[in-house]
Write a protein that holds these residues in place. Structure first.
Motif, PDB file in Angstrom:
ATOM      1  N   UNK A 220       0.818  -1.221   0.000  1.00 45.58           N
ATOM      2  CA  UNK A 220       0.000   0.000   0.000  1.00 45.58           C
ATOM      3  C   UNK A 220       0.849   1.267   0.000  1.00 45.58           C
ATOM      4  N   UNK A 221       2.150   1.126   0.067  1.00 45.58           N
ATOM      5  CA  UNK A 221       3.051   2.294   0.038  1.00 45.58           C
ATOM      6  C   UNK A 221       3.169   3.004   1.371  1.00 45.58           C
ATOM      7  N   UNK A 222       2.837   2.334   2.488  1.00 45.78           N
ATOM      8  CA  UNK A 222       2.974   2.979   3.801  1.00 45.78           C
ATOM      9  C   UNK A 222       4.459   3.133   4.135  1.00 45.78           C
ATOM     10  N   UNK A 223       4.774   4.107   4.988  1.00 43.79           N
ATOM     11  CA  UNK A 223       6.193   4.464   5.159  1.00 43.79           C
ATOM     12  C   UNK A 223       6.944   3.643   6.200  1.00 43.79           C
ATOM     13  N   UNK A 224       6.270   2.770   6.898  1.00 44.43           N
ATOM     14  CA  UNK A 224       6.939   1.963   7.918  1.00 44.43           C
ATOM     15  C   UNK A 224       5.906   1.271   8.775  1.00 44.43           C
ATOM     16  N   UNK A 225       6.321   0.837   9.968  1.00 38.70           N
ATOM     17  CA  UNK A 225       5.427   0.063  10.840  1.00 38.70           C
ATOM     18  C   UNK A 225       5.459   0.615  12.261  1.00 38.70           C
ATOM     19  N   UNK A 226       4.336   0.448  12.941  1.00 38.02           N
ATOM     20  CA  UNK A 226       4.319   0.703  14.387  1.00 38.02           C
ATOM     21  C   UNK A 226       4.099  -0.636  15.075  1.00 38.02           C
ATOM     22  N   UNK A 227       5.119  -1.093  15.794  1.00 41.93           N
ATOM     23  CA  UNK A 227       5.032  -2.339  16.558  1.00 41.93           C
ATOM     24  C   UNK A 227       4.426  -2.001  17.909  1.00 41.93           C
TER      25      UNK A 227
END
Ligand code: SF4
Length: 366
Positions: A220-227
């Motif tokens: 989806x082109x999201x810029x990273x992750x939040x764990x």
């Protein structure tokens, strides 16, 4: 954030203080004010404290505002602090200004959210490093100093998204509130990765759970992750979308505001997601709005009712027993006796790293 000054008859009329209690409340207010003057003590109170404690405080606000204020007070104006709130707040205050004694009126004023084992956080950091992730660790101010000390920056519910934006890495390990982690992911266009079950972190199972979500986010082109960490505030986490639905049925025009610590589905169903101080400012700034449902701890809603008698507040709020542990008697005794066991300190080696994480937040947020 502001001074709270409420007349006793208003508290009696509103049912917060009974007729029978009123003379003692008046007496304690006088005594507390005298002691504050004589001892040059600063008494901040959190937005969730009972109204009779807020009324006698020097300042009412959220935990971070109060700690920064306590840090910036000139020494001649504040020789000591009696922090009307919970333990992590008094610790935060000591972390930022270690030379000034900080007392907590009740040692049983803890917090379900702050109970995180620092070793578990270190283990998760090792896991992310081993997985080759480029990440920063953000800890909410509702943590103890040992956990703050492991983080790159602290944050509050009002500045969390801004801090996450400015840390300059794609991934964030967000400790400890899983619901606020969702809010950060949404606002910063990152993939929200739900936490493992509390006390059930297994590296392989966790990796298997998150990998498809990480790949989907990349697509989806999201810029990273939040764990997200597996923590939650028991007060906010027990609220349900049913609370919002029944108010909307009863009064479709009411403005629904929730705290960032409520579950994601409530954040989506609300009109606004805010920190406690933002809520108070929002109500002040919108004289045209007359009816509210505010989903947070009841102390803030009671204060808003006292500040805005012309408005109507529905009460889907909940009580936090830790915030309600502090009463006027305990504030008075603490000010009077300065009991050494109620003085809150943090070991120096932990304090330095925790202070760096708090200071980084102040820099990044400004
Ligand atoms: S309301 Fe929740 S976050 Fe605040 S002190 Fe109580 S348990 Fe902790």
């Amino acid at each position: 954030m502001g001074m709270s000054f409420v007349a006793l008859d208003r508290l009696v009329k509103g049912g917060q203080v009974t007729e029978a209690e009123a003379p003692r409340v008046a007496e304690l207010w006088d005594e507390i004010r005298r002691l504050k003057r004589d001892k040059r003590a600063f008494v901040p109170a959190h937005n969730y404290q009972v109204p009779e404690v807020q009324a006698v405080a020097d300042l009412v606000g959220d935990s971070f505002e109060l700690a920064v204020k306590a840090r910036d007070l000139p020494p001649d104006q504040a020789r000591m602090v009696v922090f009307c709130g919970v333990r992590f707040m008094a610790e935060g205050c000591h972390t930022l200004a270690p030379e000034r004694p900080v007392y907590l009126p009740r040692l049983d004023a803890l917090c379900s959210l702050a109970e995180v084992d620092a070793d578990d956080v270190a283990e998760r950091q090792d896991f992310l490093r081993a997985a080759g992730r480029q990440f920063a660790t953000m800890t909410y101010v509702n943590t103890y100093a040992e956990v703050k000390a492991l983080s790159d920056s602290c944050c509050t519910s009002s500045n969390a998204a801004k801090i996450a934006d400015r840390l300059g890495v794609p991934d964030i390990l967000f400790v400890p509130d899983q619901n606020l982690a969702y809010q950060v992911a949404l606002k910063t266009k990152r993939t929200y990765l739900p936490p493992p079950e509390p006390h059930k972190f297994h590296p392989r199972e966790y990796a298997e759970m998150i990998e498809p979500l990480v790949r989907e986010g990349e697509k989806q082109g999201l810029r990273g992750n939040v764990f997200a960490w597996e923590g939650a505030c028991h007060v906010h986490h027990q609220m349900s979308v049913g609370d919002i639905a029944s108010i909307r049925r009863q009064d479709p025009e009411t403005t629904v505001i929730v705290h960032g610590e409520v579950r994601p589905e409530l954040q989506r169903a609300a009109d606004q997601v805010m920190s406690t101080s933002q809520m108070a400012k929002y109500v002040d700034a919108h004289p045209e709005k007359t009816r509210y449902a505010i989903l947070t701890e009841c102390g803030l809603v009671v204060r808003l009712e006292l500040d805005h008698p012309e408005k109507q507040f529905y009460k889907p709020c909940r009580l936090c027993q830790y915030m309600k542990a502090t009463d006027l008697e305990s504030v008075y005794r603490t000010l009077r006796d300065e009991p050494p066991e109620q003085r809150i300190t943090v070991p120096d080696e932990v304090r330095g790293a925790a202070a760096r994480a708090m200071t980084r937040m102040i820099e990044l947020a400004s």
